[in-house]
Design an enzyme around this catalytic site. Structure first.
Site, PDB file in Angstrom:
ATOM      1  N   GLU A  90      45.657  -2.709  15.506  1.00 21.78           N
ATOM      2  CA  GLU A  90      46.607  -2.381  16.555  1.00 21.78           C
ATOM      3  C   GLU A  90      48.035  -2.329  16.042  1.00 21.78           C
ATOM      4  O   GLU A  90      48.389  -2.978  15.056  1.00 21.78           O
ATOM      5  CB  GLU A  90      46.469  -3.349  17.727  1.00 21.78           C
ATOM      6  CG  GLU A  90      46.443  -4.807  17.347  1.00 21.78           C
ATOM      7  CD  GLU A  90      46.141  -5.696  18.556  1.00 21.78           C
ATOM      8  OE1 GLU A  90      44.953  -5.893  18.847  1.00 21.78           O
ATOM      9  OE2 GLU A  90      47.087  -6.178  19.188  1.00 21.78           O
ATOM     10  N   CYS A 331      49.550 -10.813  19.513  1.00 23.64           N
ATOM     11  CA  CYS A 331      48.943 -10.329  18.277  1.00 23.64           C
ATOM     12  C   CYS A 331      47.425 -10.359  18.307  1.00 23.64           C
ATOM     13  O   CYS A 331      46.822 -11.403  18.491  1.00 23.64           O
ATOM     14  CB  CYS A 331      49.385 -11.210  17.108  1.00 23.64           C
ATOM     15  SG  CYS A 331      51.134 -11.426  17.063  1.00 23.64           S
TER      16      CYS A 331
END
Ligand code: SAH
Length: 347
Positions: A90, A331
């Site tokens: 990502e 995260c």
């Protein structure tokens, strides 16, 4: 090595081997790293037989967008990309008054084991190649049509655990023949691999170094971050000041505030003791709650008090503005949720 990870010098070698004149290297580098095309077919000023030879021998690393989540609150966009081998990573695009910032991943997963971080839950899968780090910036540029001004290497992974690829990435993304992003506009964040931070200092880069501190003493830090068992705060702070001295850059220290864990006035005082009179900047981050963990973010009044106590000691502090808090911005959470949903589909 894949062709998009090659420096312009290395590209020259390849093209020379294919019997091409010297100026072709600059042309090809520009297609790959300025115009950001994803197919040799688009490289209109290269001869057709060269394009065919390259297509056959040097497949291009291109990331595919799996999903993009757009925040309803601000301009933040979170991307899940598929790598050529099927792994997913990502990246995040954020808009600030000073320009567009992209937060990139440096590894698939992570082996550092920080207790509040979702990226590390499944361990390290593998390092990202330089081209896979570049492609995160390129794919986002292609998608948005706007230039990226700043890069923060703060997505999943520990960049100093993927040192050579990180350095090559920095070299290429700052190259005047490529995107030519200024070194100053690149932030590299480490969980605290002290010897690697010293090594990075020796590279004499103008990048902005950031250290994830999260606790001002070894006892607490060891509970939050396993890396603290390998390198004491004493070693880490010595490496940080060595970095600042060697490069003339100010150190950023990240401190994610977890309610009742690391946000007390006593700890603020201890932190001030570590940083007072040093070239340091503190970035306070209210922790992003991770589904798999029990941590809650500090109350606003405690965040403000923590900030005040540091400022009273003359320490420069900012509180990270929360962007994209509605889109799994912590995260590694998006990738994790994606992998989990795939698992569920299998059973
Ligand atoms: N491995 C590097 C860079 C990636 S993490 C490092 O540790 O610095 C980027 C930053 O996000 C680090 O400061 C990390 O500690 C922090 N972080 C990770 N999970 C978080 C969470 N749930 N909430 C707030 N910050 C988090």
């Amino acid at each position: 090595m894949d062709i998009k990870s090659m420096t312009i010098e290395e590209l020259s070698e390849v093209l020379r081997g294919l019997g091409q004149p010297a100026y072709r290297a600059k042309q090809l580098y520009s297609w790959l790293h300025v115009r950001l095309v994803s197919d040799y077919g688009e490289m209109s000023n290269l001869p057709k037989d060269l394009r065919e030879a390259l297509t056959a021998e040097y497949p291009l690393t291109v990331l595919t967008k799996v999903v993009r989540l757009d925040s309803a609150l601000d301009e933040t966009k979170k991307y899940l990309f598929r790598l050529p081998d099927g792994n997913v990573i990502e990246s995040v695009r954020m808009e600030y008054h000073h320009g567009v910032s992209v937060c990139i991943s440096s590894q698939v997963g992570c082996r550092m084991g920080c207790s509040f971080c979702a990226s590390t839950i499944g361990g390290l899968v593998r390092n990202l190649t330089p081209s896979e780090m570049l492609e995160q910036v390129y794919a986002i540029t292609r998608d948005s049509g706007a230039r990226v001004d700043n890069i923060v290497v703060m997505g999943s992974g520990e960049p100093l655990d993927n040192y050579e690829n990180l350095l090559r990435f920095i070299k290429m993304v700052t190259d005047e023949n490529g995107l030519h992003i200024s070194q100053r506009n690149i932030t590299v964040s480490t969980c605290g691999l002290a010897p690697m931070l010293r090594k990075l200092a020796e590279e004499h880069l103008a990048i902005t170094p950031a250290v994830s501190l999260h606790a001002p003493n070894d006892e607490l830090r060891k509970q939050l971050m396993p890396v603290a068992k390998a390198y004491s705060l004493r070693e880490l702070m010595a490496a940080a000041w060595y970095y600042a001295e060697t490069t003339g850059r100010r150190m950023t220290f990240e401190y994610s505030l977890i309610e009742g864990v690391n946000d007390t006035p006593q700890l603020a005082k201890e932190l001030a003791g570590l940083l007072k009179g040093r070239p340091a900047h503190v970035n306070l981050i209210p922790v992003n709650p991770v589904t798999e963990r029990n941590y809650r973010r500090s109350l606003v009044k405690n965040v403000l008090q923590f900030q005040k106590m540091l400022e009273n000691e003359g320490i420069h502090v900012t509180i990270r503005r929360e962007l994209g808090s509605d889109i799994d911005a912590a995260c590694g959470q998006l990738r994790r949720h994606y992998e989990e949903s795939k698992q569920e589909l299998k059973v």
